[in-house]
Design an enzyme around this catalytic site. Sequence first.
Site, PDB file in Angstrom:
ATOM      1  N   CYS A  81       7.059  -6.739   7.467  1.00 34.76           N
ATOM      2  CA  CYS A  81       8.223  -6.193   8.183  1.00 34.76           C
ATOM      3  C   CYS A  81       8.659  -7.196   9.226  1.00 34.76           C
ATOM      4  CB  CYS A  81       7.850  -4.867   8.859  1.00 34.76           C
ATOM      5  SG  CYS A  81       9.240  -4.099   9.743  1.00 34.76           S
ATOM      6  N   CYS A 122       2.300  -2.515  15.971  1.00 35.76           N
ATOM      7  CA  CYS A 122       2.194  -2.177  14.546  1.00 35.76           C
ATOM      8  C   CYS A 122       1.573  -3.319  13.746  1.00 35.76           C
ATOM      9  CB  CYS A 122       3.593  -1.851  14.016  1.00 35.76           C
ATOM     10  SG  CYS A 122       3.659  -1.633  12.225  1.00 35.76           S
ATOM     11  N   CYS A 159      -0.848   5.879  10.139  1.00 37.14           N
ATOM     12  CA  CYS A 159       0.419   5.247  10.538  1.00 37.14           C
ATOM     13  C   CYS A 159       0.182   3.894  11.194  1.00 37.14           C
ATOM     14  CB  CYS A 159       1.140   6.092  11.586  1.00 37.14           C
ATOM     15  SG  CYS A 159       1.724   7.623  10.963  1.00 37.14           S
ATOM     16  N   CYS A 186       7.589  -4.804  15.972  1.00 36.80           N
ATOM     17  CA  CYS A 186       7.084  -3.849  16.961  1.00 36.80           C
ATOM     18  C   CYS A 186       5.661  -4.272  17.327  1.00 36.80           C
ATOM     19  CB  CYS A 186       7.109  -2.426  16.406  1.00 36.80           C
ATOM     20  SG  CYS A 186       8.748  -1.954  15.809  1.00 36.80           S
ATOM     21  N   GLU A 229       0.832  -1.200   0.000  1.00 31.71           N
ATOM     22  CA  GLU A 229       0.000   0.000   0.000  1.00 31.71           C
ATOM     23  C   GLU A 229       0.866   1.249   0.000  1.00 31.71           C
ATOM     24  OE1 GLU A 229      -4.030  -1.582   2.174  1.00 31.71           O
ATOM     25  OE2 GLU A 229      -2.451  -0.886   3.480  1.00 31.71           O
ATOM     26  N   CYS A 254       3.329   8.446   0.935  1.00 26.21           N
ATOM     27  CA  CYS A 254       3.948   7.561   1.926  1.00 26.21           C
ATOM     28  C   CYS A 254       4.118   6.202   1.258  1.00 26.21           C
ATOM     29  CB  CYS A 254       3.016   7.478   3.140  1.00 26.21           C
ATOM     30  SG  CYS A 254       3.547   6.298   4.381  1.00 26.21           S
ATOM     31  N   SER A 259      11.862   6.334  14.871  1.00 21.57           N
ATOM     32  CA  SER A 259      10.718   5.959  15.710  1.00 21.57           C
ATOM     33  C   SER A 259      11.244   5.622  17.096  1.00 21.57           C
ATOM     34  CB  SER A 259      10.003   4.749  15.102  1.00 21.57           C
ATOM     35  OG  SER A 259       9.516   5.083  13.824  1.00 21.57           O
TER      36      SER A 259
END
Length: 323
Positions: free
Chosen positions: A94, A101, A314, A98, A74, A87, A195
């Site tokens: 990933c 997320c 986010c 985390c 995306e 973005c 981050s």
Amino acid sequence: MDAGLPAFRARQIIHWIYERYAQSVDDITELSKKLRQELSESAYISNLELLDRQTSQDGTEKFLFELEDGETIESVLIPDEERLTLCISSQVGCAMGCVFCLTGKLGLKRNLEPHEIVDQVISANRLIKPDRITNIVLMGMGEPLANFENVVEAIGRITTLMKISPRRITLSTSGIVPKIIELGNIGLKINLAVSLNAATDTVRSAIMPVNKTYHIRTLLDACRRFPLPPTRRITFEYVMLKDINDSASDAKRLVKLLRGIPAKINLIPFNPYNGCEYDRPDDAAVLSFQEILAQANMTVIIRKSKGQDILAACGQLKARYRE
Ligand code: SAH
Ligand code: SF4
């Protein structure tokens, strides 16, 4: 490409791909039919296929693209005054894990190739014609510094071939320290966002496994040494999770940690998604956290979450995942 053609042909082809968004060799009508036919035998223009396009009430748009192997990613378009920020994603999924997320929950499927990163910008430009993307943030799916070479190659093409200044590109990382140092050394001159998300190692390690390898102090030392042009600052993102990292003492610790670093702090109230186990702090808590930082003369903004109604904010990017 070396197809035995003179250099001006390469420039023509680049112009048609990057500025006129040709999707096939045949679209390059400036070339003779014969030449197009010859080229088509040895080359093709890669494309992302647009599977879905959603528009949020606030004007944010989310594009779902299919890659050639069927994976999906995306990209999110964020209009803001005169800017059009895209973005973009750097990986399918990933690996950083985390805990807050949604992309992290997927694990890593694979790295994106340089052309798949650049194609997000070309495809977005094609979709919003005659407007053009002005700014890029590598804050979509994936950890860009875990796909270092491809990301650097893609940024090179975006700056030279699409003519977007490195000053208008921001890379966000969860804090892979050796790669931050390498990024500084190669002198790309893009903006860095980190981050941080916590003010103690205990909390940070609990929510971001990367912190067990690179502690806050190590990370901030690398930030201190990062070669920034005089007027530039590092952005520190801080996702606010209710009762986890949102107390007044966290804010005070943050002030101490960032002292001496040219910094901007982006507070991002947690964006919830289906099945998540975290809450967003109430507005009063976010404001008083901001106030403590502002009182200490730090530049701090609360990042308005855009596109929440279409799960484009986010940390909410998920795309589709193949078994
Ligand atoms: N992997 C990179 C870039 C992509 S994440 C990185 O972690 O920096 C972009 C930002 O979204 C990061 O600051 C991350 O901490 C934040 N984020 C992730 N999930 C979120 C959520 N559910 N709500 C708000 N922010 C989130
Ligand atoms: Fe990966 Fe960034 Fe999500 Fe962490 S916050 S899991 S590094 S995309």
